[in-house]
Design an enzyme around this catalytic site. Sequence first.
Site, PDB file in Angstrom:
ATOM      1  N   PHE A 134       0.818  -1.218   0.000  1.00  0.00           N
ATOM      2  CA  PHE A 134       0.000   0.000   0.000  1.00  0.00           C
ATOM      3  C   PHE A 134       0.848   1.263   0.000  1.00  0.00           C
ATOM      4  CE2 PHE A 134       0.835  -0.136   4.520  1.00  0.00           C
ATOM      5  CZ  PHE A 134       0.665   1.158   4.992  1.00  0.00           C
ATOM      6  N   LYS A 135       2.103   1.149   0.428  1.00  0.00           N
ATOM      7  CA  LYS A 135       2.970   2.333   0.488  1.00  0.00           C
ATOM      8  C   LYS A 135       3.194   2.931  -0.905  1.00  0.00           C
ATOM      9  CE  LYS A 135       3.578   1.427   4.890  1.00  0.00           C
ATOM     10  NZ  LYS A 135       4.835   1.186   5.563  1.00  0.00           N
ATOM     11  N   ASP A 136       3.072   2.107  -1.955  1.00  0.00           N
ATOM     12  CA  ASP A 136       3.257   2.617  -3.310  1.00  0.00           C
ATOM     13  C   ASP A 136       2.251   3.705  -3.652  1.00  0.00           C
ATOM     14  OD1 ASP A 136       5.402   0.888  -4.089  1.00  0.00           O
ATOM     15  OD2 ASP A 136       3.975  -0.730  -4.451  1.00  0.00           O
TER      16      ASP A 136
END
Length: 459
Positions: free
Chosen positions: A110-112
Amino acid sequence: MRYISTRGGVAPLSFSEAVMMGLATDGGLLVPERLPQVDGATLRRWAKLSYQELALEVMRPFVEEDIPEADLRPLVINAYAKFEHDEITPLVKVGDVQILELFHGPTLAFKDVALQFLGNLFEYLLEKQGGRLNIIGATSGDTGSAAIHGVRGKSGIDIFILHPHQRVSPVQERQMTTVLDDNVHNIAIEGNFDDGQAIVKALFNDLAFKEKYHLGAVNSINWARILAQIVYYFRGWARATGGNPEQKVSFSVPTGNFGDIYAGYLARQMGLPVDRLILATNRNDILSRFVLHGSYSKGVVEPTISPSMDIQISSNFERYLFDLLERDGDGVKGCMAELAEQGGFSVSAEKLAQVRTIFDAVAVSEAQTLETITRVHRESGYVLDPHTAVGVAAAAGRQGVICLATAHPAKFADAVRQATGEAVALPPSMQDLMTLPTRCEVLPATAAAIKAKVEQTLA
């Protein structure tokens, strides 16, 4: 829109200044002076937009005095060009729950969603303002690889990422250490994530060092990270409700650093119809203990099969505390001093009741995590990664819940194999990941060692 510090010691900043400062110079975190409000008609309109167009609408009031629309649009469009799903964050029905898949970016986490945008934003601001930026970040697994892939090869930027030595998954480690671009510097520290985060904060609080080496932040202490994450809460709600402003949903969020769920809190404060925010932790449960008992106290970090949540000091919690204490910077400073000196602090029964009007909290055991992966796979064939499984377990028995899927299960193949007896293959784009050459340096978990490394590298 102007930005202020949670500790009250910084004059209001522009969006660009807040992004480039990262951690506030008074040791606090930067937050907007106010939040834009979204009405029912706007929610209906936003529900019809593509992800990229929605991101532009959500972000615009936070940046409009600083970044022209003509410049913001390509930053957003390009941020999501490398995602493998057209929906960017698709909503998938799995049994009785809905899963918001946030792992379709370049590093399967999800950090992308935020860091592809932040990398573009940094490059844009450096081209506009001139100068260089040296990024220092600590990761419990996913932030590091997403940050590296967000800025690899970008002009004017070097990145130093600290990860706990042998405390991230093999895939997470390889996603960082196989990136051999000259501007990428991987450091494995002989400690845990909290040690790394403390080092990063120490370097940022050394104002002479920060200024000399032009330090910038990619951890969720950087406001732009939070801003980009607000978007997928509006997206998930729209996909679940069809854009009906009268219909509320709840979100179950596996979190260790509080950044992901804080973005949901902000979406709710802006007017998104959110019923409950379910804070899901593993046995490193400092956040769930706070929501349940009003006590925020450090414990010992215990390794788990959901390592990205193996945290005992949650970086973003200070932002929520600032609101809870009615934006009293001195009150926040007092709590943070008590945390540093005595290992914790408590809030009043009245404040705890206020917390509980929004948040529920569940700490999920290792056994529950594995059982959830096993059960969901048996019943539906869907494979959860262990972090997402923590969120699904926390939502058990509830209706109308969207569970955030924070990582692709292949990143945690050992845990998945333990739960299902089956292997999970990496996507075709990463089939050779485990055979690529790597570059990483193991260093002591001290600020002095990391300072020396930065100085040596940038000399």
